[in-house]
Design a protein around this motif. Structure first.
Motif, PDB file in Angstrom:
ATOM      1  N   UNK A  28       0.630  -1.330  -0.136  1.00 45.96           N
ATOM      2  CA  UNK A  28       0.147   0.040  -0.002  1.00 45.96           C
ATOM      3  C   UNK A  28       0.871   1.252   0.010  1.00 45.96           C
ATOM      4  N   UNK A  29       1.945   1.327   0.917  1.00 48.23           N
ATOM      5  CA  UNK A  29       2.909   2.357   0.756  1.00 48.23           C
ATOM      6  C   UNK A  29       3.687   2.565  -0.725  1.00 48.23           C
ATOM      7  N   UNK A  30       3.811   1.499  -1.246  1.00 50.99           N
ATOM      8  CA  UNK A  30       4.491   1.639  -2.624  1.00 50.99           C
ATOM      9  C   UNK A  30       3.481   2.056  -3.570  1.00 50.99           C
ATOM     10  N   UNK A  31       2.325   1.828  -3.452  1.00 48.65           N
ATOM     11  CA  UNK A  31       1.201   2.385  -4.489  1.00 48.65           C
ATOM     12  C   UNK A  31       1.102   3.832  -3.992  1.00 48.65           C
ATOM     13  N   UNK A  32       1.219   4.164  -2.934  1.00 48.14           N
ATOM     14  CA  UNK A  32       0.998   5.798  -2.702  1.00 48.14           C
ATOM     15  C   UNK A  32       2.381   6.478  -3.158  1.00 48.14           C
ATOM     16  N   UNK A  33       3.423   5.827  -3.136  1.00 44.97           N
ATOM     17  CA  UNK A  33       4.613   6.524  -3.615  1.00 44.97           C
ATOM     18  C   UNK A  33       4.546   6.555  -5.000  1.00 44.97           C
ATOM     19  N   UNK A  34       4.283   5.503  -5.829  1.00 47.12           N
ATOM     20  CA  UNK A  34       4.265   5.523  -7.176  1.00 47.12           C
ATOM     21  C   UNK A  34       3.320   6.331  -8.007  1.00 47.12           C
ATOM     22  N   UNK A  49      -5.885   6.398  -8.536  1.00 48.70           N
ATOM     23  CA  UNK A  49      -5.357   5.235  -8.680  1.00 48.70           C
ATOM     24  C   UNK A  49      -4.703   5.008  -7.345  1.00 48.70           C
ATOM     25  N   UNK A  50      -4.343   6.185  -6.453  1.00 47.27           N
ATOM     26  CA  UNK A  50      -3.938   5.680  -5.314  1.00 47.27           C
ATOM     27  C   UNK A  50      -5.141   4.780  -4.283  1.00 47.27           C
ATOM     28  N   UNK A  51      -6.252   5.341  -4.375  1.00 46.46           N
ATOM     29  CA  UNK A  51      -7.348   5.023  -3.553  1.00 46.46           C
ATOM     30  C   UNK A  51      -7.774   3.523  -4.125  1.00 46.46           C
ATOM     31  N   UNK A  52      -7.796   3.298  -5.339  1.00 46.42           N
ATOM     32  CA  UNK A  52      -8.289   1.987  -6.143  1.00 46.42           C
ATOM     33  C   UNK A  52      -7.056   1.020  -5.755  1.00 46.42           C
ATOM     34  N   UNK A  53      -5.909   1.299  -5.793  1.00 47.78           N
ATOM     35  CA  UNK A  53      -4.698   0.415  -5.575  1.00 47.78           C
ATOM     36  C   UNK A  53      -4.813   0.144  -3.985  1.00 47.78           C
ATOM     37  N   UNK A  54      -5.048   0.964  -3.243  1.00 49.22           N
ATOM     38  CA  UNK A  54      -5.067   0.581  -1.851  1.00 49.22           C
ATOM     39  C   UNK A  54      -6.191  -0.320  -1.286  1.00 49.22           C
ATOM     40  N   UNK A  55      -7.448   0.184  -1.789  1.00 46.21           N
ATOM     41  CA  UNK A  55      -8.370  -0.750  -1.716  1.00 46.21           C
ATOM     42  C   UNK A  55      -8.316  -1.964  -2.036  1.00 46.21           C
ATOM     43  N   UNK A  56      -7.797  -2.080  -3.442  1.00 45.11           N
ATOM     44  CA  UNK A  56      -7.642  -3.483  -4.015  1.00 45.11           C
ATOM     45  C   UNK A  56      -6.551  -4.375  -2.913  1.00 45.11           C
ATOM     46  N   UNK A  57      -5.649  -3.666  -2.518  1.00 43.67           N
ATOM     47  CA  UNK A  57      -4.538  -4.392  -1.673  1.00 43.67           C
ATOM     48  C   UNK A  57      -5.274  -5.046  -0.369  1.00 43.67           C
ATOM     49  N   UNK A  58      -6.017  -4.051   0.180  1.00 46.61           N
ATOM     50  CA  UNK A  58      -6.803  -4.412   1.668  1.00 46.61           C
ATOM     51  C   UNK A  58      -7.932  -5.524   1.400  1.00 46.61           C
ATOM     52  N   UNK A  59      -8.557  -5.167   0.282  1.00 43.26           N
ATOM     53  CA  UNK A  59      -9.521  -6.376  -0.064  1.00 43.26           C
ATOM     54  C   UNK A  59      -9.165  -7.690  -0.199  1.00 43.26           C
ATOM     55  N   UNK A  60      -8.047  -7.720  -1.043  1.00 43.23           N
ATOM     56  CA  UNK A  60      -7.196  -9.031  -1.372  1.00 43.23           C
ATOM     57  C   UNK A  60      -6.774  -9.589   0.020  1.00 43.23           C
ATOM     58  N   UNK A  61      -6.197  -8.671   0.891  1.00 38.69           N
ATOM     59  CA  UNK A  61      -5.676  -9.076   2.095  1.00 38.69           C
ATOM     60  C   UNK A  61      -6.812  -9.783   2.973  1.00 38.69           C
ATOM     61  N   UNK A  62      -7.861  -9.226   2.923  1.00 39.57           N
ATOM     62  CA  UNK A  62      -9.011  -9.784   3.824  1.00 39.57           C
ATOM     63  C   UNK A  62      -9.499 -10.948   3.033  1.00 39.57           C
TER      64      UNK A  62
END
Length: 415
Positions: free
Chosen positions: A145-151, A158-171
């Motif tokens: 998630x931090x890498x998505x924010x940096x990139x 894109x930041x919101x969609x990437x972080x949400x996708x990472x968290x959803x797949x984690x859950x």
């Protein structure tokens, strides 16, 4: 003509024949290949778009690709900077369950360097689904998630969609992994309880067999031993030749009964899964000896047509034939004492016919109580060999017991 089974039916039958562990391994391998091949095209597309300046190394890689394309052509640089990273990510997905660290590190490098989120999403889900503890997957997810924010710091969407996708797949991965561990734990517990149940059942059976053996030893063996001792005393003290012969017969029969009883008690005291007793089993050759014993006891028994050669007969068939003769003569002695008994053992083709018939018993005979267990057990023996057992009355008022046994070994069942 041999019928050809369709390939889908053969595959389905083979799949159903696998054990649960093999089925899970096959499903996991199929999922690995599905992730590796299904995401390859998307990974390549992200690598191509990264040449426009995405990620920390996208712009530098795009400039290097243009420079080397002028020198070597577009094929070699494209293969090196676009296809090779995508192929490495797909290869790491094939070992995502056994070596998850390879996919995690490679996915993090592709995300930071080229903004490629496809391997990162697969890595987050796979690691969360197969990790034993949730702490490590959460830590890696925070790194992604931090890498998505940096990139994508300039692209809030894109930041919101990437972080949400990472968290959803984690859950989702944590849910799948927790459910798998729960199912595995319940399965292991059920198997352990099943093993314990079988162990308790074997112990109960062994205890009951030992109790029966003790009761038989304390009651039957004691009484038979007394009979042998009294017969021996009578043999020593009497001077009558007839009484002496009878006492010797009683003593010999009692000793033989004690030996057979000892064998039976040994079988009862063995565990159900233990080795079979090594005592010699009666065969067809002992039929004459059996009939001689009954003749010595005063019974009129005739063996007609002799005995067929026992060399070509299977041992189970010989033992069953002996038991048929023994049961038939014993029943005749119990229910038709004094009647003539005829025994016939004939071999015709592939059928061994054993027949025991007795004439009409004396009218003043008091019949003993019937149990029916002997014929029931004998019928089970005959049925197990594929034979047929019949018992019926004869026109003259007697009784006939007939068994038809296969004289050849049964063919082995196909594997």
């Amino acid at each position: 003509m041999r019928t050809r089974i369709p390939l889908p039916s053969r595959c389905l039958a083979r799949w159903r024949g696998l054990d649960p562990l093999s089925r899970r391994e096959w499903r996991g391998t199929a999922a690995d290949w599905l992730y590796a091949l299904g995401t390859l095209l998307f990974t390549v597309q992200f690598q191509i778009q990264a040449l426009d300046g995405w990620g920390l190394a996208g712009a530098w890689t795009g400039t290097l690709l243009e420079t080397q394309s002028e020198l070597y052509g577009p094929e070699l640089p494209g293969l090196l900077y676009v296809a090779l990273p995508a192929l490495c990510a797909s290869a790491a997905m094939l070992v995502r369950r056994t070596h998850p660290l390879w996919l995690l590190v490679l996915a993090l490098l592709l995300l930071l360097g080229f903004g490629n989120v496809v391997p990162a999403l697969v890595a987050v889900y796979s690691y969360a689904a197969f990790a034993r503890s949730p702490l490590s997957p959460v830590a890696w997810s925070l790194c992604f998630a931090a890498a998505v924010v940096v990139v994508y710091q300039d692209e809030a969407q894109f930041v919101f969609m990437g972080v949400m996708a990472v968290l959803l797949l984690l859950a989702l991965g944590l849910y799948v992994g927790t459910r798998r561990q729960l199912v595995d734990g319940l399965t292991e517990r059920a198997e352990r309880l099943d093993r314990e149940r079988h162990l308790l059942a074997e112990r109960a059976v062994s205890a009951e067999r030992n109790r029966i053996a003790r009761e038989m030893h304390d009651v039957v063996a004691h009484r038979v031993s007394l009979i042998v001792l009294h017969a021996g005393g009578l043999e020593v003290s009497t001077s009558d030749p007839k009484a002496l012969e009878t006492a010797g017969l009683i003593r010999g029969t009692g000793r033989q009964a004690l030996g057979e009883l000892r064998d039976i008690l040994g079988v009862l005291r063995q565990l159900p899964s233990g080795p079979a007793p090594d005592q010699p089993q009666p065969t067809l050759e002992r039929v004459r000896e059996l009939l001689d014993e009954w003749r010595e006891a005063g019974m009129t028994v005739e063996l007609r047509d002799g005995l067929p050669g026992a060399g070509d007969l299977p041992l189970p068939v010989q033992r069953t034939a002996f038991q048929v003769v023994k049961e038939g003569v014993t029943n005749a002695a119990k229910h038709a004492a004094g009647a003539d008994v005829t025994v016939s053992v004939r071999l015709g083709g592939e059928i061994l016919t054993v027949e025991v018939a007795n004439a009409e018993p004396p009218s003043d005979l008091v019949p003993p109580p019937e149990s029916g267990y002997g014929l029931a057990g004998l019928r089970e023996r005959v049925d197990a060999l594929g034979g047929r057992l019949t018992s019926e009355g004869t026109p003259g008022g007697g009784w006939r017991l007939t068994a038809e046994l296969p004289a050849v070994e049964a063919p082995p069942e196909p594997a």
